[in-house]
Design a protein around this motif. Structure first.
Motif, mmCIF file in Angstrom:
data_model
loop_
_atom_site.group_PDB
_atom_site.id
_atom_site.type_symbol
_atom_site.label_atom_id
_atom_site.label_comp_id
_atom_site.label_asym_id
_atom_site.label_seq_id
_atom_site.Cartn_x
_atom_site.Cartn_y
_atom_site.Cartn_z
ATOM 1 N N ASP A 97 -0.056 13.657 -22.975
ATOM 2 C CA ASP A 97 0.847 14.510 -23.749
ATOM 3 C C ASP A 97 2.248 13.905 -23.888
ATOM 4 O O ASP A 97 3.170 14.544 -24.384
ATOM 5 N N GLY A 98 2.417 12.649 -23.435
ATOM 6 C CA GLY A 98 3.690 11.953 -23.579
ATOM 7 C C GLY A 98 4.606 12.055 -22.378
ATOM 8 O O GLY A 98 5.611 11.353 -22.303
ATOM 9 N N LYS A 99 4.296 12.905 -21.413
ATOM 10 C CA LYS A 99 5.122 13.032 -20.218
ATOM 11 C C LYS A 99 4.931 11.800 -19.337
ATOM 12 O O LYS A 99 3.838 11.231 -19.275
ATOM 13 N N VAL A 100 6.014 11.410 -18.659
ATOM 14 C CA VAL A 100 5.976 10.291 -17.723
ATOM 15 C C VAL A 100 6.440 10.806 -16.368
ATOM 16 O O VAL A 100 7.455 11.495 -16.269
ATOM 17 N N ALA A 101 5.693 10.468 -15.326
ATOM 18 C CA ALA A 101 6.007 10.926 -13.976
ATOM 19 C C ALA A 101 6.076 9.739 -13.032
ATOM 20 O O ALA A 101 5.309 8.783 -13.170
ATOM 21 N N ILE A 102 6.985 9.809 -12.095
ATOM 22 C CA ILE A 102 7.041 8.874 -10.980
ATOM 23 C C ILE A 102 6.560 9.657 -9.762
ATOM 24 O O ILE A 102 7.180 10.643 -9.376
ATOM 25 N N LEU A 103 5.437 9.241 -9.199
ATOM 26 C CA LEU A 103 4.866 9.923 -8.032
ATOM 27 C C LEU A 103 5.255 9.158 -6.778
ATOM 28 O O LEU A 103 5.107 7.941 -6.723
ATOM 29 N N THR A 104 5.727 9.856 -5.772
ATOM 30 C CA THR A 104 6.045 9.278 -4.475
ATOM 31 C C THR A 104 5.121 9.941 -3.464
ATOM 32 O O THR A 104 5.228 11.136 -3.214
ATOM 33 N N VAL A 105 4.188 9.145 -2.932
ATOM 34 C CA VAL A 105 3.138 9.679 -2.065
ATOM 35 C C VAL A 105 3.139 8.920 -0.746
ATOM 36 O O VAL A 105 3.118 7.686 -0.733
ATOM 37 N N GLY A 106 3.150 9.661 0.373
ATOM 38 C CA GLY A 106 3.117 9.045 1.688
ATOM 39 C C GLY A 106 1.757 8.439 2.008
ATOM 40 O O GLY A 106 0.765 8.701 1.327
ATOM 41 N N LEU A 107 1.732 7.601 3.032
ATOM 42 C CA LEU A 107 0.480 6.959 3.446
ATOM 43 C C LEU A 107 -0.526 7.985 3.958
ATOM 44 O O LEU A 107 -0.160 9.058 4.412
ATOM 45 N N GLY A 108 -1.770 7.621 3.905
ATOM 46 C CA GLY A 108 -2.831 8.478 4.426
ATOM 47 C C GLY A 108 -4.001 8.524 3.468
ATOM 48 O O GLY A 108 -4.030 7.829 2.447
ATOM 49 N N ASN A 109 -4.979 9.341 3.805
ATOM 50 C CA ASN A 109 -6.178 9.458 2.977
ATOM 51 C C ASN A 109 -5.891 10.023 1.594
ATOM 52 O O ASN A 109 -6.697 9.870 0.687
ATOM 53 N N THR A 110 -4.736 10.648 1.421
ATOM 54 C CA THR A 110 -4.406 11.214 0.105
ATOM 55 C C THR A 110 -4.260 10.130 -0.954
ATOM 56 O O THR A 110 -4.484 10.386 -2.129
ATOM 57 N N LEU A 111 -3.895 8.901 -0.555
ATOM 58 C CA LEU A 111 -3.770 7.815 -1.526
ATOM 59 C C LEU A 111 -5.098 7.560 -2.233
ATOM 60 O O LEU A 111 -5.129 7.302 -3.436
ATOM 61 N N TYR A 112 -6.202 7.637 -1.502
ATOM 62 C CA TYR A 112 -7.509 7.429 -2.114
ATOM 63 C C TYR A 112 -7.798 8.506 -3.158
ATOM 64 O O TYR A 112 -8.338 8.229 -4.217
ATOM 65 N N GLN A 113 -7.431 9.719 -2.842
ATOM 66 C CA GLN A 113 -7.669 10.816 -3.774
ATOM 67 C C GLN A 113 -6.784 10.699 -5.007
ATOM 68 O O GLN A 113 -7.232 10.933 -6.125
ATOM 69 N N ILE A 114 -5.520 10.314 -4.820
ATOM 70 C CA ILE A 114 -4.612 10.111 -5.945
ATOM 71 C C ILE A 114 -5.131 8.984 -6.840
ATOM 72 O O ILE A 114 -5.171 9.108 -8.065
ATOM 73 N N GLU A 115 -5.519 7.884 -6.236
ATOM 74 C CA GLU A 115 -5.966 6.727 -7.015
ATOM 75 C C GLU A 115 -7.259 7.008 -7.769
ATOM 76 O O GLU A 115 -7.491 6.446 -8.824
ATOM 77 N N LYS A 116 -8.091 7.871 -7.245
ATOM 78 C CA LYS A 116 -9.311 8.271 -7.970
ATOM 79 C C LYS A 116 -8.941 8.966 -9.268
ATOM 80 O O LYS A 116 -9.602 8.795 -10.289
ATOM 81 N N ILE A 117 -7.873 9.731 -9.261
ATOM 82 C CA ILE A 117 -7.422 10.446 -10.464
ATOM 83 C C ILE A 117 -6.697 9.487 -11.415
ATOM 84 O O ILE A 117 -6.914 9.521 -12.621
ATOM 85 N N LEU A 118 -5.873 8.613 -10.865
ATOM 86 C CA LEU A 118 -5.042 7.740 -11.701
ATOM 87 C C LEU A 118 -5.789 6.564 -12.304
ATOM 88 O O LEU A 118 -5.536 6.173 -13.444
ATOM 89 N N PHE A 119 -6.677 5.956 -11.525
ATOM 90 C CA PHE A 119 -7.328 4.728 -11.974
ATOM 91 C C PHE A 119 -8.801 4.948 -12.165
ATOM 92 O O PHE A 119 -9.613 4.226 -12.378
#
Length: 119
Positions: A97-119
């Motif tokens: 939709d044209g929005k741009v976000a900068i995500l700041t995410v701490g270390l941990g298993n959440t990175l895997y979940q974020i990357e599944k959505i992003l990539f």
């Protein structure tokens, strides 16, 4: 809204803040926006919650492009106990939709979940 409803709302908001996995910045999102993980029709999703409690759901099909901006020390926390470095990853995400976000995410298993959505 009665007193009990206000207390339930406060507890819900406190829980959402406590379980937040990171922060969202950029001109498309208000300062203080947090990230939580959720499900959308059975698929992994990120829930961006604005300070006014409005929510914005991001699923894989809403991500136009994503890139890693930084890895390692992403923040420094100064408090009464001293200085603590916070490790994690910063992502730049362009949405369909044209929005741009900068995500700041701490270390941990959440990175895997974020990357599944992003990539």
């Amino acid at each position: 809204m009665g007193f009990a409803d206000k207390m339930k709302d406060m507890a819900k908001n406190a829980m959402k803040n406590a379980t937040s996995i990171g922060k969202v910045s950029g001109s498309s999102f208000p300062l203080g926006t947090i990230i939580n993980l959720t499900q959308d029709d059975g698929d992994a999703a990120m829930l961006f919650t604005y300070p006014n409690k409005e929510e914005y759901t991001v699923t894989r099909d809403k991500v136009k492009s994503a890139e890693v901006l930084a890895m390692g020390v992403i923040d420094i926390n100064n408090d009464s106990k001293g200085t603590t470095t916070i490790y994690g990853t910063k992502y730049k995400v362009e949405l369909t939709d044209g929005k741009v976000a900068i995500l700041t995410v701490g270390l941990g298993n959440t990175l895997y979940q974020i990357e599944k959505i992003l990539f």
